[in-house]
Design an enzyme around this catalytic site. Structure first.
Site, PDB file in Angstrom:
ATOM      1  N   GLU A 421       0.889  -1.343  -0.062  1.00  0.00           N
ATOM      2  CA  GLU A 421       0.004  -0.008  -0.145  1.00  0.00           C
ATOM      3  C   GLU A 421       0.802   1.121   0.005  1.00  0.00           C
ATOM      4  OE1 GLU A 421      -3.182   0.685  -0.391  1.00  0.00           O
ATOM      5  OE2 GLU A 421      -4.240  -1.248  -0.069  1.00  0.00           O
ATOM      6  N   GLU A 495      -3.909 -10.548  -0.170  1.00  0.00           N
ATOM      7  CA  GLU A 495      -4.773 -10.426   1.051  1.00  0.00           C
ATOM      8  C   GLU A 495      -6.250 -10.646   0.965  1.00  0.00           C
ATOM      9  OE1 GLU A 495      -4.544  -6.633   3.390  1.00  0.00           O
ATOM     10  OE2 GLU A 495      -2.097  -6.679   2.943  1.00  0.00           O
TER      11      GLU A 495
END
Ligand code: IPT
Length: 941
Positions: A421, A495
């Protein structure tokens, strides 16, 4: 004056990043435990600490101070009462003003003495993890400075140490400029949180080496690349080769035993130079992307993965070797085969154990700058910020360089990850180039989407050979990835299945899809363990906001597939089921059992249970092969054990026809708001205002109201949809009868379920029929379109009983809790237990304890019993929905005041919407439906 290194991102005085190893002396006995090396001296243990509110308050000669308080190293200072506890997910816990370092920057002076024997040799000091940066002084002299919390920082202190007693002073700061790159979703702890040690080494010693392995037919080729300025002798497979400085040599292993997570076979390598010996275990394996597939040792394996943070409830980041081993053993017992070290490298000891125990590791660089998304301008703007900011280039690259250099010799590392991220820009591109220049393992990076900056197309053109996403739905994977004709790279979910609270639901859909094509590499569940803190008053786990912090992200840190103290929940076992290495298929009375492993045989015991009889059989199923067994007619359960521990299971059950309901004649009489229905010896008061049963006299006992229940104590995965429920006052909606009629021994109500001031949520018809020992309530309902609910939590009945009704007997998916999208792990069967144990404890209380597809459930006080049939789900709990909803922590649950028996026409599935999708179609309370539930009152059966 302290040099303001912390306002930049460069380390000062550290040795170049190198592979992790521990040198031994020739005289030492061979060992893989670093503590056995006479060249290794641990500096862990008792230190002194002096806290400073600000780095600006630290006196110039701070190192002349011997330290006020005691502290253990490794640890986090917050657990010693300094600073404060704060959990934030993606938001920066300081103003977003890069590259400026937060003004309020606490500093901690750590100090201790150590003994040294110099003897003409070199002395190094190694810090395996310090958050966020530190200055080091030896005997009052500045040695250097390092940052990047999860890198290994090594300093040559030969010129600073003397024989005998030496003083070590370390000044740790909470923040530095690199903190903009360490915005991982975690508690924001500070301190020397990993081991510190000295290495005593000969003057001319090995500095670095790289081990590469290839497969050639049945043989393994092991290349040793000497990256040092000294000649070394390398012994491998009984052969010793002398490898000159900066040269390389190869060893051939005939009929090599390959390393894999299934067969973690390691060869010994001994590297010698001067008086130094390094024992390096070598796993021979190949990890690559080829022809659009991810291949491990040539096979399209899948990652049955989890994301793992360093976390211990009583120690924070400072996890010990034993703690890490516990995680590894539990992961293996849950059939996990892969770990993403989210979102920074783990301790080297963790990699060492993954090599030994067999786990594939995606080793991630210490990088996350997620907070810029929420700092102001949102995603588009943010993607251009730090990733393109020259100020951060060096550090973003160095983070990946450290990751690769330190861990390159671990066989378990199958893939590098550039971080998490952090957007994509020139800086990430440089990092990728630096990784590719150093090693040929595939590289992972998720934070890159199909977008264009200037004339650069940043997606397919990224140079990445794999595609990664987080939390995408199976539909998205099919439509946007598999059906994308341009896409030729293998895909993974770095994820998925956000494991927050009760859940995850929906693993079946992911795994049916992953197993359907070799182009999908599997995924990593977010995340391994809840980060619940045990500190301060009270006896339970705490989360964000519990320490009075202003900025926090609440219980978003409680999102593990195991609890903070590593207890399993239903979701853990559901993961274990979908990660199991055996596939069971039944066709008529043939059971085919297939070993999904590519490399390891399955040798264990199969237990087949039919009609109450268990049949055991020792099996050895080679990789990718099957055995076929005969079954007899009827339901069957198959369980597979290795060394006494269950590894895999499956069950084949057919639906039972519902028991016939024989209606009795009734008499009715209206008394005020109660319509008294008499049927045989039983009497029911029906509340004509609500359409509910107000009370029951039956089976020699009296019972209270059977309430219509459309709520559940919100689970974490309800966090977004519940906003819609709350907006329509679902909590205050109640049944209101529009009218009733008595028809052929049935009482029929037309009801609405509505809250004051709003149109009804539900329109329904309730039909009550009565038998000798009970009542049946049929429902035919429709949810009002104006609500625009995707679904309701549930629809069913709840009867509150005295707490003496603690005995529960049922036949359903158990004995763990089960829901329409999380039950396959459980076995449908007959269970007896205590209601008090039926609530499954989550750090933040929520709906729990349901059992899917029951044939019946019966609660009793030992003598009298209430039995329910016909529902698709039930629970018998020691707490009410409201009690569960109102407690913010498990330890706040009130004293038990009854038994709450709920029988649901429908209980919605769980999904993973806290970060992923809502429950998939078919698993939720439909917006219109019809079904019937029976309540029987009598003696315990
Ligand atoms: C995702 C993060 O990568 C992970 O670190 C964690 O914070 C998770 O969310 C939530 O628990 S990012 C999110 C925007 C999908």
């Amino acid at each position: 004056m302290l040099k303001p290194y912390y306002k930049d991102t460069k380390s000062v005085g550290t040795t170049p990043a190198r592979s992790y190893y521990i040198p031994f002396s020739r005289a030492d006995k061979k060992s893989y435990d670093r503590e056995d090396s006479s060249r290794f001296t641990s500096l862990c243990g008792a230190w002194k600490i002096t806290p400073y509110e600000s780095v600006l308050d630290v006196p110039d000669d701070f190192y002349n101070n011997d330290g006020a308080d005691d502290i253990a190293v490794p640890s986090c200072v917050q657990y010693y009462g300094y600073d404060y506890f704060q959990y934030t997910n993606d938001r920066f816990p300081f103003p977003y003003d890069p590259p400026r370092v937060p003004e309020r920057n606490p500093a901690y002076h750590y100090s201790r003495y150590f003994d040294c024997k110099v003897g003409g040799e070199k002395t190094y000091i190694v810090f395996e993890g310090v958050d966020s940066c530190f200055y080091i002084f030896v005997n009052g002299k500045a040695v250097g400075y390092s940052q990047i919390s999860h890198r290994i920082s090594e300093f040559d202190i030969t010129d600073y140490v003397k024989d005998g007693k030496n003083k070590l002073d370390v000044l740790v700061l909470k923040w530095n400029m690199g903190s903009y790159l360490e915005d991982q979703d975690k508690w924001r702890f500070t301190g020397i949180f990993r081991d510190v040690y000295l290495l005593r080494r000969p003057q001319n010693h090995i500095t670095d080496y790289k081990i590469e392995t290839r497969i050639h037919g049945a043989d393994g080729i092991v290349a040793f690349i000497n990256k040092s300025d000294v000649q070394v002798a390398v012994t491998f497979g009984g052969e010793t080769q002398s490898v000159p400085a900066r040269a390389q040599s190869e060893f051939t292993v005939k009929n090599a035993r390959l390393w894999s997570a299934e067969t973690p076979f390691l060869y010994d390598m001994v590297i010698q130079s001067d008086d130094e010996v390094i024992y390096n275990r070598v796993g021979i394996r190949v990890t690559e992307v080829k022809d659009g597939l991810y291949l491990f040792n040539g096979k399209p394996i899948k990652f049955y993965g989890v994301n793992r943070h360093d976390f211990h409830p009583e120690k924070g980041y400072a996890v010990s070797r034993e703690d890490m081993l516990t995680d590894i053993e539990l992961m293996k017992s849950l059939n996990v085969n892969a770990v993403r070290t989210s979102h920074y490298p783990s301790s080297p000891l963790f990699y060492e154990m993954c090599d030994e125990y067999g786990l594939y590791v995606m080793s991630e660089a210490d990088l996350e700058s997620h907070g810029f998304v929420k700092s102001d301008g949102g995603y588009d703007w943010a993607m251009q910020a730090i990733p393109q900011d020259k100020n951060f280039e060096q550090s973003i690259v160095e983070r990946s360089v450290c990751n690769v250099e330190e861990h390159k010799n671990f066989a378990c590392v199958v893939m590098w990850s550039l971080g998490n991220e952090s957007g994509w820009g020139a800086n990430e591109k440089r990092a990728l180039e630096a990784v590719v220049a150093r090693d040929d393992r595939p590289v992972h990076y998720e934070s890159i989407y199909p977008y264009v900056v200037g004339d650069e197309e940043y997606y397919n053109g990224s140079g990445l050979k794999t595609v990664s996403r987080m939390y995408s739905t199976p539909d998205w994977i099919v439509n946007e990835y598999l059906n994308d004709a341009k896409e030729t790279r293998p895909f993974m979910l770095c994820e998925y299945a956000h494991a927050m609270g009760n859940g995850p639901g929906g693993l079946k859909e992911y795994w049916e899809l992953f197993e359907s094509t070799d182009r999908l590499m599997g995924g990593f569940i977010w995340e391994w363990a809840d980060h619940g803190v045990k500190y301060g008053a009270g006896d339970g786990f705490k989360y964000g906001g519990d320490f009075g912090e202003n900025l926090h992200d609440g219980n978003f840190c409680i999102d593990g597939i195991v609890s903070p103290d590593r207890q399993f929940k239903a979701g853990s076992l559901q993961m274990k089921y979908y990660y199991q290495p055996l596939k069971f298929e039944r066709a008529d009375n043939k059971l085919t059992v297939t070993n999904k492993n590519f490399f390891g045989a399955q040798t264990g015991e199969l237990v087949i249970t039919q009609n109450g009889k268990a049949q055991k059989r020792g099996v050895c199923i080679p990789p990718r092969e099957s055995i076929v067994m005969d079954l007899t007619d009827g339901d069957a359960t198959a369980q597979y054990y290795v060394g006494g521990a269950e590894v895999a299971r499956a069950q084949f059950v057919s639906d039972k026809p519902r028991a016939k309901f024989v209606c009795e004649k009734i008499k009715t009489e209206l008394h005020g708001h109660a319509l008294i229905v008499t049927s045989g010896d039983n009497e029911y008061r029906l509340d004509v205002q609500s359409g509910e049963v107000e009370s029951v006299r039956a089976g020699g006992a009296e019972y209270g109201r059977i309430s219509l229940n459309i709520l559940r104590a919100p689970i974490d995965n309800d966090m977004y949809i519940r906003q819609k429920w709350d907006a329509r006052y679902l909590k205050f909606a109640r049944p209101c009868a529009r009218g009733y009629r008595v028809e052929k021994d049935s009482v029929i109500f037309d009801i609405i379920v509505a809250a004051d001031s709003l149109v009804p949520v539900i329109d329904a018809t309730l039909t009550y029929s009565f038998c000798k020992s009970g009542v049946r309530v049929a429902i035919d309902y429709k949810v009002n379109d104006v609500t625009k609910f995707e679904f309701l939590p549930r629809i069913g009945w709840t009867l509150k009983l005295d707490r003496s009704y603690d005995k529960l007997k049922y036949n359903a998916y158990g004995d763990g809790e089960t829901y329409s999208d999380m039950y396959e792990y459980a076995i449908k069967g007959e269970y007896e237990c205590s209601v008090k144990d039926e609530y499954k404890h989550y750090v933040k209380p929520q709906e729990s304890g349901s059992h899917y597809l029951p044939d019946y459930a019966e609660v009793s006080d030992g003598k009298r019993a209430v039995r329910v049939e016909g529902m698709t789900s039930f629970s018998a709990l020691p707490y009410s929905t409201a009690q569960l909803e109102n407690a913010a922590h498990d330890y706040e649950l009130p004293e038990r005041d009854g038994t709450y028996l709920s029988a649901d026409y429908y209980m919605s599935g769980l999904g993973t919407n806290a970060c992923g999708p809502l429950p998939f179609d078919g698993y939720v309370t439909p917006n219109a439906g019809a079904d019937a539930i029976c309540f029987y009152f009598g003696e315990k059966r």
